[in-house]
Design an enzyme around this catalytic site. Structure first.
Site, mmCIF file in Angstrom:
data_model
loop_
_atom_site.group_PDB
_atom_site.id
_atom_site.type_symbol
_atom_site.label_atom_id
_atom_site.label_comp_id
_atom_site.label_asym_id
_atom_site.label_seq_id
_atom_site.Cartn_x
_atom_site.Cartn_y
_atom_site.Cartn_z
ATOM 1 N N CYS A 268 9.354 0.278 3.137
ATOM 2 C CA CYS A 268 10.518 -0.573 2.888
ATOM 3 C C CYS A 268 10.825 -0.658 1.388
ATOM 4 O O CYS A 268 11.193 0.326 0.774
ATOM 5 C CB CYS A 268 10.299 -1.940 3.523
ATOM 6 S SG CYS A 268 11.768 -2.983 3.572
ATOM 7 N N HIS A 352 9.723 0.001 9.287
ATOM 8 C CA HIS A 352 8.504 -0.803 9.389
ATOM 9 C C HIS A 352 7.574 -0.249 10.463
ATOM 10 O O HIS A 352 7.711 -0.592 11.640
ATOM 11 C CB HIS A 352 8.859 -2.262 9.688
ATOM 12 C CG HIS A 352 9.431 -2.979 8.520
ATOM 13 N ND1 HIS A 352 8.672 -3.768 7.679
ATOM 14 C CD2 HIS A 352 10.682 -3.002 8.013
ATOM 15 C CE1 HIS A 352 9.441 -4.254 6.711
ATOM 16 N NE2 HIS A 352 10.665 -3.799 6.904
ATOM 17 N N GLU A 354 4.664 -1.079 11.090
ATOM 18 C CA GLU A 354 3.879 -2.172 11.676
ATOM 19 C C GLU A 354 4.673 -2.974 12.691
ATOM 20 O O GLU A 354 4.126 -3.829 13.390
ATOM 21 C CB GLU A 354 3.369 -3.098 10.570
ATOM 22 C CG GLU A 354 4.348 -4.162 10.093
ATOM 23 C CD GLU A 354 5.548 -3.646 9.320
ATOM 24 O OE1 GLU A 354 6.477 -4.429 9.108
ATOM 25 O OE2 GLU A 354 5.556 -2.464 8.931
#
Length: 378
Positions: A268, A352, A354
């Protein structure tokens, strides 16, 4: 008896006004109004530091069905500047629920509005781009709300990474959550990672720990020399809010890690900082990417992966040097999603991996990071 809520107004800088009702704290909030298309994960979205100074519109019509709990957070507090939704369910029900969404918003002092046409709002933002806005709760004064919306300076040129970052280093060893167990603990680490906190989400740290990493989280303005004093096997550049260009301290540190051939992985804002560190340029996007269903193509093997996204700036691929190879592109708009250096163990991804909320299709990037550290240790 149905609960009663005070009136609230959402005003955009272009003069558009929506009337609804307040489901959070009284008062007002200003920021950049964006929309997120995720169906679930409102608690993770609210606590994501990348949403600092942004008022989040959730396009899914029913928000709050499962309440909130103390585990599904990505930071110590809510970072979103405000919340905009269509409908707040009267009843929230889930076996992990501890509070209702409205109770949580009031406790966190978050100004929020419900009862507006979020489809209309999303069309405005899609066509005109992200706009500055104001949510005014408990007061019916449209002109005041418009004036407040226009007073927000915008995110371009705003360095928020050092604002949301921790001020002192700390150690992290919590691993991912599992039903019936909760979160685990990494007590046999194989690697030591220094993670820069530009607004890091907890689930990023958990996924690093899950893969055998002892994680030392350091403040955003930590120098390369101070970071290297921890003798890390690799450096992680986290997500975060705001414009990457003012983060000269992070850009300088990243250049040093790359030159020293330290395995470096950015996500990011960390991806954008790496882009600037190698000589690239960044740009402000019209609406940004905010959602949990964004298709991205991995150019190395041709597969399509569904990703979670949350960013309003992007790296210009045409500005990257010859030793930067594009690895991922968005299938929504063709924007750059990832690149790697061909002569250094450094790579990054705009979305992202995650998730939280969202799919884990691209979690393999964490495995690639640990593989780079393992190769260096040999």
């Amino acid at each position: 008896m149905l609960p009663s809520f005070p009136p609230a107004i959402l005003a955009l800088a272009d003069g558009t006004v929506f009337r609804g009702y307040s489901i959070g704290a009284a008062g007002h909030t200003i920021g950049e109004v964006v929309f997120n298309t995720a169906i679930t994960g409102y608690q993770e979205i609210l606590t994501d530091p990348s949403y600092s100074r942004q008022i989040v519109t959730l396009t899914y019509p029913h928000i709050g069905n499962v309440g909130v709990n103390r585990e599904d957070v990505e930071a110590t507090k809510v970072h979103a500047a405000g919340l905009i939704i269509k409908d707040l369910p009267i009843l929230a029900s889930n076996f992990r629920q501890e509070h209702s969404l409205s109770h949580y918003l009031k406790g966190e002092k978050v100004v929020a509005i419900a009862g507006i046409d979020t489809r209309k709002l999303t069309r405005i933002l899609r066509e005109k781009g992200a706009q500055n806005g104001c949510v005014l709760a408990g007061e019916d004064n449209p002109q005041k709300a418009i004036d407040l919306a226009r007073s927000f300076p915008g995110l371009s040129g705003m360095d928020l990474a050092k604002v949301v970052s921790v001020t002192q280093p700390y150690e992290w060893n919590q691993t991912e959550w599992a039903l019936g167990r909760g979160y685990g603990v990494q007590d046999k680490p194989q690697f030591h990672v220094v993670a820069y906190d530009f607004g890091v989400k907890y689930n990023i740290l958990r996924m690093l720990a899950e893969r055998g990493c002892r994680v030392t989280v350091v403040p955003a303005q930590t120098s390369a020399a101070d970071a290297l004093a921890y003798n890390p096997d690799g450096v992680f550049l986290s997500n975060g809010p705001g414009d990457p260009q003012p983060c000269d301290y992070a850009i300088a540190a990243t250049k040093d890690f790359i030159e020293r051939r330290i395995p470096t992985f950015g996500i990011c804002l960390g991806h954008q900082i790496m882009g600037l560190a190698v000589g690239g340029k960044t740009l402000k996007m019209k609406t940004g990417h905010h959602g949990a269903n964004h298709p991205v193509k991995d150019l190395q093997d041709g597969r399509v992966i569904i990703t979670s996204q949350n960013h309003g700036f992007a790296v210009d691929p045409e500005s990257l040097p010859a030793n930067a190879r594009v690895t991922h592109v968005s299938l929504f708009d063709g924007t750059l999603q990832g690149f790697e250096l061909t002569d250094r163990p450094a790579f990054c991804f705009q979305g992202h991996p995650e998730a939280s909320p969202g799919p884990h299709d691209i979690g393999y990037l964490f495995d690639r990071f640990t593989a780079a550290m393992a190769e260096r240790k040999q």
